[in-house]
Design a protein around this motif. Sequence first.
Motif, PDB file in Angstrom:
ATOM      1  N   ASN A  74       0.744  -1.156  -0.020  1.00  0.00           N
ATOM      2  CA  ASN A  74      -0.033  -0.050   0.063  1.00  0.00           C
ATOM      3  C   ASN A  74       0.863   1.152  -0.051  1.00  0.00           C
ATOM      4  OD1 ASN A  74      -2.193  -1.525   0.122  1.00  0.00           O
ATOM      5  ND2 ASN A  74      -2.514  -1.438   2.463  1.00  0.00           N
ATOM      6  N   THR A  75       2.051   1.156  -0.875  1.00  0.00           N
ATOM      7  CA  THR A  75       2.622   2.309  -0.937  1.00  0.00           C
ATOM      8  C   THR A  75       3.016   3.039  -2.449  1.00  0.00           C
ATOM      9  OG1 THR A  75       4.812   0.964  -1.010  1.00  0.00           O
ATOM     10  CG2 THR A  75       4.016   1.482   1.386  1.00  0.00           C
ATOM     11  N   VAL A  76       3.103   4.316  -2.423  1.00  0.00           N
ATOM     12  CA  VAL A  76       3.367   4.845  -3.842  1.00  0.00           C
ATOM     13  C   VAL A  76       4.569   5.893  -3.316  1.00  0.00           C
ATOM     14  CG1 VAL A  76       1.579   6.678  -3.435  1.00  0.00           C
ATOM     15  CG2 VAL A  76       2.344   6.214  -5.629  1.00  0.00           C
ATOM     16  N   SER A  77       5.563   5.676  -4.535  1.00  0.00           N
ATOM     17  CA  SER A  77       6.643   6.457  -4.365  1.00  0.00           C
ATOM     18  C   SER A  77       6.849   7.437  -5.508  1.00  0.00           C
ATOM     19  CB  SER A  77       7.890   5.547  -4.246  1.00  0.00           C
ATOM     20  OG  SER A  77       7.579   4.651  -2.977  1.00  0.00           O
ATOM     21  N   LEU A  78       7.779   8.456  -5.350  1.00  0.00           N
ATOM     22  CA  LEU A  78       7.962   9.388  -6.243  1.00  0.00           C
ATOM     23  C   LEU A  78       9.880   9.437  -6.210  1.00  0.00           C
ATOM     24  CD1 LEU A  78       6.793  11.151  -8.654  1.00  0.00           C
ATOM     25  CD2 LEU A  78       7.114  13.103  -7.113  1.00  0.00           C
ATOM     26  N   GLN A  79      10.196   8.976  -7.274  1.00  0.00           N
ATOM     27  CA  GLN A  79      11.687   9.310  -7.639  1.00  0.00           C
ATOM     28  C   GLN A  79      11.831  10.580  -8.253  1.00  0.00           C
ATOM     29  OE1 GLN A  79      14.362   7.701  -6.271  1.00  0.00           O
ATOM     30  NE2 GLN A  79      15.576   9.085  -7.079  1.00  0.00           N
ATOM     31  N   MET A  80      12.553  11.316  -7.789  1.00  0.00           N
ATOM     32  CA  MET A  80      12.668  12.782  -8.306  1.00  0.00           C
ATOM     33  C   MET A  80      14.307  13.009  -8.794  1.00  0.00           C
ATOM     34  SD  MET A  80      10.260  15.125  -6.117  1.00  0.00           S
ATOM     35  CE  MET A  80      10.921  14.582  -4.408  1.00  0.00           C
ATOM     36  N   SER A  81      14.575  13.476  -9.846  1.00  0.00           N
ATOM     37  CA  SER A  81      15.878  13.827 -10.298  1.00  0.00           C
ATOM     38  C   SER A  81      15.792  15.075 -11.011  1.00  0.00           C
ATOM     39  CB  SER A  81      16.391  12.675 -11.272  1.00  0.00           C
ATOM     40  OG  SER A  81      15.436  12.486 -12.526  1.00  0.00           O
ATOM     41  N   SER A  82      17.121  15.613 -11.285  1.00  0.00           N
ATOM     42  CA  SER A  82      17.414  16.681 -11.817  1.00  0.00           C
ATOM     43  C   SER A  82      16.540  17.895 -11.311  1.00  0.00           C
ATOM     44  CB  SER A  82      16.877  16.745 -13.317  1.00  0.00           C
ATOM     45  OG  SER A  82      17.901  15.734 -14.004  1.00  0.00           O
ATOM     46  N   LEU A  83      16.483  17.804  -9.960  1.00  0.00           N
ATOM     47  CA  LEU A  83      15.405  18.838  -9.329  1.00  0.00           C
ATOM     48  C   LEU A  83      15.903  20.285  -9.446  1.00  0.00           C
ATOM     49  CD1 LEU A  83      15.336  16.870  -6.161  1.00  0.00           C
ATOM     50  CD2 LEU A  83      13.175  17.555  -7.674  1.00  0.00           C
ATOM     51  N   GLN A  84      15.010  21.044  -9.612  1.00  0.00           N
ATOM     52  CA  GLN A  84      14.966  22.483  -9.713  1.00  0.00           C
ATOM     53  C   GLN A  84      14.565  23.339  -8.814  1.00  0.00           C
ATOM     54  OE1 GLN A  84      17.252  23.514 -12.386  1.00  0.00           O
ATOM     55  NE2 GLN A  84      17.653  21.319 -12.648  1.00  0.00           N
ATOM     56  N   PRO A  85      14.944  24.519  -8.415  1.00  0.00           N
ATOM     57  CA  PRO A  85      14.416  25.186  -7.477  1.00  0.00           C
ATOM     58  C   PRO A  85      12.746  25.424  -7.522  1.00  0.00           C
ATOM     59  CG  PRO A  85      16.301  26.310  -8.182  1.00  0.00           C
ATOM     60  CD  PRO A  85      16.053  25.096  -9.095  1.00  0.00           C
ATOM     61  N   GLU A  86      12.329  25.593  -8.725  1.00  0.00           N
ATOM     62  CA  GLU A  86      10.904  25.541  -9.022  1.00  0.00           C
ATOM     63  C   GLU A  86      10.040  24.381  -8.410  1.00  0.00           C
ATOM     64  OE1 GLU A  86      13.239  26.164 -11.356  1.00  0.00           O
ATOM     65  OE2 GLU A  86      12.845  25.196 -12.998  1.00  0.00           O
ATOM     66  N   ASP A  87      10.948  23.352  -8.293  1.00  0.00           N
ATOM     67  CA  ASP A  87      10.359  22.178  -7.682  1.00  0.00           C
ATOM     68  C   ASP A  87       9.917  21.954  -6.106  1.00  0.00           C
ATOM     69  OD1 ASP A  87      12.320  20.253  -9.960  1.00  0.00           O
ATOM     70  OD2 ASP A  87      10.474  20.384 -10.284  1.00  0.00           O
ATOM     71  N   THR A  88      10.607  23.205  -5.663  1.00  0.00           N
ATOM     72  CA  THR A  88      10.363  23.300  -4.234  1.00  0.00           C
ATOM     73  C   THR A  88       8.944  23.517  -3.763  1.00  0.00           C
ATOM     74  OG1 THR A  88      12.494  24.383  -3.782  1.00  0.00           O
ATOM     75  CG2 THR A  88      10.565  24.853  -2.109  1.00  0.00           C
TER      76      THR A  88
END
Length: 113
Positions: A74-88
């Motif tokens: 019962n889990t969902v995940s989000l892998q985030m790469s190449s993060l930018q300040p606008e992803d804050t």
Amino acid sequence: QLVESGGGLVQAGGSLAISCTASRNIFHGSIMGWYRQAPGKERELVARITWHGDAGYADSVKGRFTISRDNAKNTVSLQMSSLQPEDTAVYFCNTNPPLRIAWGQGTQVTVSS
């Protein structure tokens, strides 16, 4: 119940993974989504995944974020790469469309430039 975890501070260009644990009655059979809300902005859907694993993404994160789910846990995940300040933003999980009564506290993701 939805409980998000794994947020933090990361430099621009970096990566971060966040997770959400859901109660079975919310999770089972549902399309799950990751949403985010930046200060002064509306909450927006950034990624969604069906029970069978078909994923979709907002244009702003396509190619950088990957959503996944574990139906046994019962889990969902989000892998985030190449993060930018606008992803804050504060990141939330919920069904798609969202259940108004199910919103959790979210997890803060801050990207420094």
